[in-house]
Design an enzyme around this catalytic site. Structure first.
Site, PDB file in Angstrom:
ATOM      1  N   GLU A   1      -1.672  60.811  -1.123  1.00 14.69           N
ATOM      2  CA  GLU A   1      -2.095  59.909  -0.053  1.00 14.69           C
ATOM      3  C   GLU A   1      -3.138  60.605   0.820  1.00 14.69           C
ATOM      4  O   GLU A   1      -2.896  61.681   1.346  1.00 14.69           O
ATOM      5  CB  GLU A   1      -0.859  59.547   0.778  1.00 14.69           C
ATOM      6  CG  GLU A   1      -1.157  58.723   1.988  1.00 14.69           C
ATOM      7  CD  GLU A   1      -0.057  58.874   3.040  1.00 14.69           C
ATOM      8  OE1 GLU A   1       0.883  59.673   2.830  1.00 14.69           O
ATOM      9  OE2 GLU A   1      -0.175  58.212   4.061  1.00 14.69           O
TER      10      GLU A   1
ATOM     11  N   ASP B   1       6.729  60.022   6.290  1.00 15.06           N
ATOM     12  CA  ASP B   1       6.699  59.131   7.454  1.00 15.06           C
ATOM     13  C   ASP B   1       6.541  57.690   6.983  1.00 15.06           C
ATOM     14  O   ASP B   1       6.645  57.394   5.800  1.00 15.06           O
ATOM     15  CB  ASP B   1       5.572  59.541   8.413  1.00 15.06           C
ATOM     16  CG  ASP B   1       4.208  59.456   7.723  1.00 15.06           C
ATOM     17  OD1 ASP B   1       4.148  58.925   6.595  1.00 15.06           O
ATOM     18  OD2 ASP B   1       3.223  59.924   8.315  1.00 15.06           O
TER      19      ASP B   1
ATOM     20  N   ASP C   1       3.963  55.617   6.927  1.00 10.10           N
ATOM     21  CA  ASP C   1       2.826  55.337   6.040  1.00 10.10           C
ATOM     22  C   ASP C   1       3.103  55.845   4.630  1.00 10.10           C
ATOM     23  O   ASP C   1       2.785  55.182   3.643  1.00 10.10           O
ATOM     24  CB  ASP C   1       1.556  56.005   6.572  1.00 10.10           C
ATOM     25  CG  ASP C   1       1.006  55.272   7.780  1.00 10.10           C
ATOM     26  OD1 ASP C   1       1.427  54.111   7.986  1.00 10.10           O
ATOM     27  OD2 ASP C   1       0.187  55.851   8.519  1.00 10.10           O
TER      28      ASP C   1
ATOM     29  N   ASP D   1       3.570  61.559   2.455  1.00  5.28           N
ATOM     30  CA  ASP D   1       4.293  62.119   3.599  1.00  5.28           C
ATOM     31  C   ASP D   1       5.644  61.451   3.799  1.00  5.28           C
ATOM     32  O   ASP D   1       5.874  60.331   3.348  1.00  5.28           O
ATOM     33  CB  ASP D   1       3.458  61.931   4.875  1.00  5.28           C
ATOM     34  CG  ASP D   1       2.354  62.967   4.963  1.00  5.28           C
ATOM     35  OD1 ASP D   1       2.576  64.084   4.461  1.00  5.28           O
ATOM     36  OD2 ASP D   1       1.282  62.635   5.500  1.00  5.28           O
TER      37      ASP D   1
END
Ligand code: 1YM
Length: 642
Positions: free
Chosen positions: A429, A504, A506, A502
């Site tokens: 990403e 998180d 996103d 990640d």
């Protein structure tokens, strides 16, 4: 007990046979219940419940309760006639004893006299008994309560009257034998799901499931007057149906019967749940074949006759099943299960039965509900056009690839190795993480493909759009194995496809998107076990010149204690990893990419199916389920969102 009566115990030749029979079950439990893992453990419950359901099918039982007791024993209760307690002429033993001690092969038991529509009464009870550390059965019948107990299939208490009663019914309690099973812990959700299925498949039957293992009792009562009609609407609960009524069809011939319920939604996937004698047949079989053939035939005939399908055009079977939710339930006395997992129905006459029911009744339904017919046909026509567009899009990619020579995506940093069995593709990403990964990797066998920006909403996108999408196209091209119907896993250029995102929100978004995409358009890649998630560490711990990484809170605490060693004043600097993009290339290699040190999570089909479900929920049109999901997971989302 004042009116206690006992049946004289006589160990004759038949008793020896009984013990030999049950010993055979204990020697090869897998032969009788499939396995001794969790699935076998749960199977014990289904065997006992099946007997209660047979009693319901015979018209005598209205309510069944399944209870998980503290200690993981199981109690199943019904309000049927109660297992017969009279002495069986053949054996000279009470019928109840015979049910729990004699292995009943095929239809031999009682000369076929106990045969009912759903199957054969009591066939599995002796198997459950043989595999239980202890089992107790109580029957309320003739105003009396009869009781009998066993240990590992051996009688420890002969049938005894232990009281009086004004009701009828059977209660069986058993404790699975630790000597026989790998795991002894029941999963409430597995039993709940199966009991819900049974309730759908047996309209009007009420089933309660209770979990008494924790202080707070968990329970649910399920009863569906609409049977499999309600099963279809329930299966569509998070989707948007495109017609209100469920189309219901049913019929029977000789000993066999079939019911079918269908409802289309505005999605593109096919949900087909088929059952034979209330047992799921995930590999399909003759009932599914009969249904599919007839559905395609009826849709084409109706469409052509009413000018919706023009000229020589036709809709294919796949077109007719886009967005369908279909429940098919057949009952027959001589079910033959085939296939790798014995999960495919083999009886050819069932194909004819289902085909003729659907051919007649669906045609009639369409005549009587032209609006629904039109909605369904238009959906199939749309699917047909999309399939055609997808074919063209694929064709155009193929042409470009052929003409362009080295047509690999610009962003791909490929590896030197060409043997797919040895290569890895990291889908990363963001450009900055992509840069670190490219510098940190071992370029001999690791390729990097950075993805960036907002991804296309695959749920709403047709296959042709997906193929042409500028974000996903590099993924399709880099993998090199095509997409959708034409996906060919043998052409895959990497046998490890690692999603690196990640921890998180996103990151989880992009993971969900990619998994959904793979699940829908490249499923064999998941089935072959080629898809992985990278597991970057959560914490970095530094003391002086030493740096270590932790993947969980517990590990962080352990490592930090280790690093301090005997020196309580030592300062260990602990930082939460901010994201892949903030790791330098060396760190990324050390923690996440080095095959010697990294942790990869192999994605199972269930993980991807779950991603697909979440995706539908998050991107679909229904607001209420989405809100519920977000609320239920708000805590989780906060944890991720640092
Ligand atoms: C909690 C489990 O086993 N219920 C049950 C079993 C039977 C009957 C009723 C029954 C069947 C018949 C007549 C019949 C069984 N009977 C037999 C056998 N619940 C549970 N409820 N009367 C009662 O089939 O004619 C086996 S199972 F063979 F003894 F009749």
């Amino acid at each position: 007990m004042s009116d206690e009566t006992r049946v004289e115990q006589e160990y004759g030749a038949s008793q020896i046979q009984v013990l030999e029979g049950l010993e055979a079950v204990r020697k090869r439990p897998g032969m009788y219940i499939g396995s001794t893992s969790a699935s076998g453990l749960h199977h014990l419950v289904y065997e006992i419940v099946d007997n209660a359901i047979d009693e319901a099918l015979a018209g005598f039982c209205k309510h069944i309760t399944v209870t998980i007791n503290p200690g993981n024993s199981i109690t199943v209760t019904d309000d049927g006639r109660g297992i017969p307690v009279d002495i069986q002429a053949q054996t000279g033993r009470p019928a109840m004893e015979v049910v729990f001690t004699v292995l009943h092969a095929g239809g031999k038991f009682g000369g076929g006299g106990y045969k009912v529509s759903g199957g054969l009464h009591g066939v599995g009870a002796s198997v459950v008994n043989a595999l239980s550390q202890w089992l107790k059965v109580q029957v309320h019948k003739n105003g009396k309560i009869y009781q009998m107990s066993f240990e590992r299939g051996v009688i420890t208490q002969d049938m005894t009257v232990v009281g009086t009663t004004d009701r009828t019914g059977t209660t069986v309690t058993f404790q699975p034998d630790p000597e026989m099973f790998d795991s002894l812990i029941y999963d409430y959700e597995i039993l709940h799901t199966r009991m819900r299925e049974e309730a759908f498949l047996n309209a009007g039957l009420s089933i309660t499931i209770e979990d008494h293992r924790e202080d707070e009792i968990v329970s649910d009562t399920m009863c569906y007057e609409g049977g499999i009609r309600e099963f279809a609407t329930w299966s569509n609960r998070n989707k948007t149906a495109i017609h209100d009524d469920v189309v219901y069809m049913s019929g029977s011939k000789d000993d066999a019967s079939a019911e079918i319920a269908i409802q289309y939604n505005d999605g593109y996937s096919e949900t087909m749940l088929s059952f034979a004698n209330d047992v799921r047949t995930p590999e399909g079989g003759m009932h599914e074949v009969g249904f599919k053939t007839a559905l395609t035939r009826v849709l084409n005939a109706y469409g052509t006759k009413n000018g919706i399908i023009k000229g020589e055009d036709k809709v294919s079977g796949d077109d007719c099943r886009e967005g369908i939710t279909a429940i098919i339930s057949v009952k027959l006395t001589d079910a033959q299960f085939e296939g790798q997992t014995k999960a495919k129905l083999g009886n050819a006459y069932i194909r004819t039965l289902v085909d003729s029911i659907v051919t007649k009744q669906l045609a009639t339904y369409f005549e009587e509900h032209p609006q629904t017919a039109k909605t369904i046909l238009e959906k199939a026509m749309m699917a047909n056009r999309a399939r055609e567009a997808a074919r063209k899009a694929r064709e155009s990619i193929r042409r470009k690839t052929a003409l362009g020579g080295a047509a690999m995506p610009d962003k791909l940093r490929d590896c030197n190795e060409t043997d797919a069995a040895l290569t890895e593709l990291y889908i990363v990403e963001g450009d900055s993480a992509g840069g670190s990964a490219t510098q940190g990797r071992d370029s001999r066998f690791q390729a990097i493909l950075p993805l960036w920006g907002k991804m296309l909403n695959v749920e709403k996108a047709r296959e042709d759009k997906v193929i042409g999408n500028d974000k996903l196209q590099p993924v399709i091209t880099a993998l090199g194995a095509g997409i959708g119907e034409e996906f060919d896993v043998s052409k895959l250029r990497y046998h490890k496809v690692v999603i690196m995102a990640d921890a998180d929100v996103d990151g989880s978004h992009i993971r969900t998107l990619l998994l959904t995409f793979f699940f829908r358009f490249m499923r064999p890649m998941i089935e072959h076990g080629y898809v992985y998630a990278a597991m970057p560490p959560l914490y970095k711990l530094v003391r002086g010149k030493t740096t270590r990484y932790a993947f969980s809170d517990a590990e962080r605490d352990r490592i930090s204690a280790e690093m301090r060693g005997d020196n309580p004043n030592a300062k260990v600097d602990i930082s939460r990893n901010k994201g892949l993009g903030e790791m330098d290339p060396h760190e990324l290699w050390e923690t996440t990419m080095d095959p010697e040190k990294r942790t990869l999570k192999r994605i199972q089909l269930e993980d991807a199916a779950r991603a697909d479900e979440i995706f539908t929920l998050l991107m679909g049109e229904k607001v209420e389920p989405r809100r519920e999901y977000i609320e239920a997971n708000a805590k989780f989302a906060q944890n991720l969102d640092y």
